[in-house]
Design a protein around this motif. Structure first.
Motif, PDB file in Angstrom:
ATOM      1  N   TYR A   1      44.130  15.220  75.811  1.00  0.00           N
ATOM      2  CA  TYR A   1      44.918  15.740  76.936  1.00  0.00           C
ATOM      3  C   TYR A   1      44.217  16.967  77.486  1.00  0.00           C
ATOM      4  CZ  TYR A   1      48.883  17.407  79.680  1.00  0.00           C
ATOM      5  OH  TYR A   1      49.689  17.827  80.717  1.00  0.00           O
ATOM      6  N   LEU A   2      43.941  16.963  78.796  1.00  0.00           N
ATOM      7  CA  LEU A   2      43.288  18.089  79.462  1.00  0.00           C
ATOM      8  C   LEU A   2      44.317  18.878  80.263  1.00  0.00           C
ATOM      9  CD1 LEU A   2      39.995  16.498  80.870  1.00  0.00           C
ATOM     10  CD2 LEU A   2      40.374  17.631  78.677  1.00  0.00           C
ATOM     11  N   ARG A   3      44.367  20.156  80.047  1.00  0.00           N
ATOM     12  CA  ARG A   3      45.239  20.992  80.853  1.00  0.00           C
ATOM     13  C   ARG A   3      44.822  20.907  82.317  1.00  0.00           C
ATOM     14  NH1 ARG A   3      48.343  25.137  78.759  1.00  0.00           N
ATOM     15  NH2 ARG A   3      47.905  26.362  80.633  1.00  0.00           N
ATOM     16  N   ASP A   4      45.810  20.811  83.190  1.00  0.00           N
ATOM     17  CA  ASP A   4      45.601  20.926  84.633  1.00  0.00           C
ATOM     18  C   ASP A   4      44.832  19.753  85.250  1.00  0.00           C
ATOM     19  OD1 ASP A   4      46.816  23.399  84.213  1.00  0.00           O
ATOM     20  OD2 ASP A   4      44.908  24.471  84.148  1.00  0.00           O
TER      21      ASP A   4
ATOM     22  N   CYS B   1      53.550  24.763  86.351  1.00  0.00           N
ATOM     23  CA  CYS B   1      52.715  25.123  85.208  1.00  0.00           C
ATOM     24  C   CYS B   1      53.571  25.484  84.001  1.00  0.00           C
ATOM     25  CB  CYS B   1      51.788  26.279  85.579  1.00  0.00           C
ATOM     26  SG  CYS B   1      50.646  25.854  86.931  1.00  0.00           S
ATOM     27  N   PHE B   2      53.147  24.983  82.845  1.00  0.00           N
ATOM     28  CA  PHE B   2      53.896  25.153  81.608  1.00  0.00           C
ATOM     29  C   PHE B   2      52.967  25.676  80.517  1.00  0.00           C
ATOM     30  CE2 PHE B   2      55.870  21.714  84.049  1.00  0.00           C
ATOM     31  CZ  PHE B   2      57.150  22.225  84.201  1.00  0.00           C
ATOM     32  N   PRO B   3      53.530  26.287  79.471  1.00  0.00           N
ATOM     33  CA  PRO B   3      52.695  26.962  78.476  1.00  0.00           C
ATOM     34  C   PRO B   3      51.779  26.048  77.682  1.00  0.00           C
ATOM     35  CG  PRO B   3      54.992  26.905  77.770  1.00  0.00           C
ATOM     36  CD  PRO B   3      54.968  26.476  79.205  1.00  0.00           C
ATOM     37  N   ILE B   4      52.162  24.809  77.449  1.00  0.00           N
ATOM     38  CA  ILE B   4      51.363  23.909  76.618  1.00  0.00           C
ATOM     39  C   ILE B   4      50.720  22.813  77.460  1.00  0.00           C
ATOM     40  CG2 ILE B   4      51.465  22.251  74.716  1.00  0.00           C
ATOM     41  CD1 ILE B   4      53.815  23.949  73.615  1.00  0.00           C
ATOM     42  N   ALA B   5      51.494  22.208  78.339  1.00  0.00           N
ATOM     43  CA  ALA B   5      50.993  21.080  79.128  1.00  0.00           C
ATOM     44  C   ALA B   5      50.087  21.504  80.266  1.00  0.00           C
ATOM     45  CB  ALA B   5      52.170  20.283  79.681  1.00  0.00           C
ATOM     46  N   GLY B   6      50.101  22.788  80.644  1.00  0.00           N
ATOM     47  CA  GLY B   6      49.329  23.218  81.799  1.00  0.00           C
ATOM     48  C   GLY B   6      50.063  22.871  83.075  1.00  0.00           C
TER      49      GLY B   6
END
Length: 356
Positions: free
Chosen positions: A191-194, A115-120
């Motif tokens: 772009y959807l997180r996760d 998990c990353f702060p922007i990309a999820g």
């Protein structure tokens, strides 16, 4: 300039927020990624200047000219973002810009996520250095995971930076760089997180359909249908292998029995590939190396992510009458649904017999 500085500041702040919560290994990783991204940005040259330079190789000038025109086509015809991405060029020393590390437990096809702060949360971890990627893969194998390291010719910063055209996109054996550019721009479009499978399948569909329309607009023949058929068959059977392994792991078997059944399933996949190569595609060796090298759960992860919903998006595009604006509205409506509902909506769009 102010816009770029603001984006950089926001990205740094987001990374720092995570760094303060992480350990030393996380700190080292983010430092590596930050250094790699900034180094890449520093090497950018405007495509117009590269084309105008008398010292530029004629073949490179021609390819960059096509990409410059395709960049305009992407916004004007496909509705992809109109920004500074893919208006600059970077020459790299090798065929890849980053290396992705995929991992999965020995008895599961579900990937290890990060998990990353922007990309999820995503199903891989990217490195600008191949040795770092291999060391991370070795560390994960030491923890009992199966791993796969794959070289990457292009990637998207999701619009945080103006991504350049990379020489790796033009390297022999890579996908058509125009299609790759469409793929990466699609990540900036939505772009959807996760939800990596949604993001990558959507971008893969935009890549393929956009490339078909681009070639038609240029008076070029469409991609070879025989090559396309081989790729679809290969992906379908690889995903079927993944489903077979998942079914094996769900059964109440000993680990030894699971390993034996897994080996049998992989051998069956290799036998299928050898037969179709011999009988149907004797001149298409694109997948030979992938099949010949070790196959494990982690190696199957990218296929499950990049191709799972492509037939669903293709069906949705047809329902939209081939109109990109209508397609975008329909995609955004599905994207706004809760994840379980979203998956059900895409499942309902899959043509009968499609691999999922």
């Amino acid at each position: 300039m102010r816009r770029a500085a603001r984006r950089l500041a926001l990205a740094v702040l987001a990374a720092l927020a995570i760094l303060l919560l992480g350990g030393c290994r996380t700190l080292g990783y983010y430092a590596h990624v930050g250094h790699g991204q900034l180094a890449l940005m520093a090497q950018r040259e405007p495509i117009a200047e590269v084309i105008a330079d008398p010292a530029t190789d004629p073949a490179l000038r021609e390819r960059l000219g096509e990409l410059r025109d395709a960049r305009a086509f992407a916004s004007e015809r496909l509705g992809l973002p109109r920004n500074g991405s893919y208006t600059a060029y970077v020459a790299l020393p090798g065929p890849y810009v980053t290396w992705n590390v995929f991992a999965a437990p020995e008895f599961s096809v579900e990937p290890l996520t990060h998990c990353f702060p922007i990309a999820g949360c995503v199903a891989y971890r990217g490195y600008f250095d191949a040795d770092r990627a291999r060391r991370e893969a070795a560390r994960l194998r030491g923890r009992g995971y199966q791993t796969y390291v794959g070289g990457v010719a292009a990637y998207s910063t999701l619009g945080w930076f103006d991504d350049p055209v990379l020489s790796s996109m033009l390297a022999p054996g890579q996908d058509d760089p125009v299609g790759v550019m469409f793929h990466e721009l699609a990540h900036q479009w939505l772009y959807l997180r996760d939800d990596t499978a949604f993001n990558e399948s959507l971008a893969s569909f935009v890549q393929r359909q956009g490339l078909r329309e681009w070639r038609a607009a240029r008076g070029k023949s469409p991609p070879d249908p025989a090559l396309d058929a081989h790729e679809r068959a290969f992906v379908s059977h690889a995903l079927a292998l993944r489903d077979t392994l998942a079914a094996i792991y769900r059964r109440p078997l000993t680990h030894e029995a699971m390993r034996a059944e897994r080996d049998t399933a992989i051998a069956g996949f290799r036998a299928w590939h050898a037969q179709v190569r011999r009988e149907r595609w004797p001149d298409d060796a694109r997948f030979d190396r992938w099949v010949a090298e070790p196959i494990n759960n982690a190696k199957l992860v990218p296929l499950g992510l990049y191709d799972r919903w492509v037939p669903a998006f293709s069906a949705l595009f047809q329902q939209s009458g081939g109109d990109w604006q209508r397609f975008e509205a329909s995609v955004r409506a599905i994207a706004a649904q809760p994840r379980a509902t979203r998956s059900a909506s895409l499942e309902a769009l899959l043509p009968p017999g499609s691999a999922d």
